[in-house]
Design an enzyme around this catalytic site. Sequence first.
Site, short mmCIF file in Angstrom:
data_model
loop_
_atom_site.label_atom_id
_atom_site.label_comp_id
_atom_site.label_asym_id
_atom_site.label_seq_id
_atom_site.Cartn_x
_atom_site.Cartn_y
_atom_site.Cartn_z
N ASN A 12 0.84 -1.19 0.00
CA ASN A 12 0.00 0.00 0.00
C ASN A 12 0.88 1.24 0.00
OD1 ASN A 12 0.57 0.69 2.90
ND2 ASN A 12 -0.47 -1.26 3.21
N ASP A 42 -4.76 -6.13 4.66
CA ASP A 42 -5.94 -6.87 5.11
C ASP A 42 -5.99 -8.26 4.47
OD1 ASP A 42 -6.94 -4.77 6.72
OD2 ASP A 42 -7.73 -3.79 4.92
N PHE A 90 -5.36 3.08 14.29
CA PHE A 90 -5.47 4.09 13.23
C PHE A 90 -6.48 3.62 12.20
CE2 PHE A 90 -2.02 6.34 14.97
CZ PHE A 90 -1.85 7.52 14.26
N LYS A 145 -13.45 -3.27 17.77
CA LYS A 145 -12.19 -3.88 18.20
C LYS A 145 -11.86 -3.58 19.66
CE LYS A 145 -10.38 -4.07 13.51
NZ LYS A 145 -9.20 -4.02 12.64
#
Length: 406
Positions: free
Chosen positions: A210, A279, A323, A341
């Site tokens: 990324n 991911d 984040f 989470k």
Amino acid sequence: MTNLTGKHIVLGITGGIAAYKAAELTRLLRNAGASVRVAMTHAATAFVSPLTFQALSANPVHTELLDTGEESAMGHISLARWADLVLIAPATADFIAKLRAGLGDDLLSTLCLATRAPIAVAPAMNQAMWDNPATQENVRCLRDRGMRILGPEEGGQACGEVGMGRLLEPQQICDELGSFFDNGVLAGLSVLISAGPTREAIDPVRYISNRSSGKMGYALAEAATQAGAKVSLVTGPTALNAPRVHDLSRVESAADMYRSIMDKVSSANIYIGAAAVADYCPAAPEKQKIKKNESEMVLTLKKTQDILSAVSASEKRPFTVGFAAETDQLEDHARQKLAAKSLDIVAANWVGREQGGFENDDNALFVCWNGGHAYLPLAPKKTIAEQLIRLIAERYHAQNPAKNPR
């Protein structure tokens, strides 16, 4: 400024026109309660008389390496041991190069080699000299060795040019020195930070990744260190020079980062997940390079392990900060992540826009926690990191009042 009271500061002055500002700096340091002893290069004495600094510091000024008075008692060694901090202001391009090379051919450079005290360097020079690749490389090297670089700033210069290279104002330098002796809002705490991207192998040549540069995570590591924390940094591949931290681990894939984080998390008081972890990863990476024989290729992906969720659910759970990089509904997605989470804080930023986010030097954050939120407007990532660390410290100490070092 009270944290300078009683501190021993050796002020090193090198040969630039900005040497005249060191007189005001000496006065401010003494007003803040510090004891100041001045060491000047021969070139510096051509700009300002040692007598000026003797009067302002109330101590003899040191100029000679082989001084027959003090050198019989190894004066440069005793001065190096006396110092709680060595501050070079102004620091010329020549002296910065000398520090980088480790030369000791005069009193000040030898003192810098001999001291175990922290060294701060406040550069001052013509803008072309500052921009020169050699100077920039030298400064990066000093910073990597743990020296604090104070400035320079942009402005008018004695040569008549305007640009980067102007010495910070004496009051700014004094303000910066406070963090050397401040216990800090995270003093006594262990902070684990992840930063940068991960790379997920398709074959030995190709990978999925990324746009993360690692700049935000690295800035957070620096800010947490300056706040007094013992910082462990786990970083994916970046083109950056790593900040000076207690422990540095370099990893490649999401699986590598998961293992490294989970090995360290039990000893952390705070975890900040600033890494842009993939991911998904290829389900079956090829062991040989894939040849371009077909017009299309199907790549099967599988989910990677969720590091944030694993940290939040760990037996010895640290205060956990996540984040979120979003292209839409920033605040809604941040709050959803906070709840899903079981995190203590989520810091969310826009990506895919002209300003802020990946590959930029600036950023802006929406920060949320149970019962509150804050906006950190667009600013350099260093500034954003310092602001976020203060927020994290406030929330941590609110939840753990017995562990508050203050």
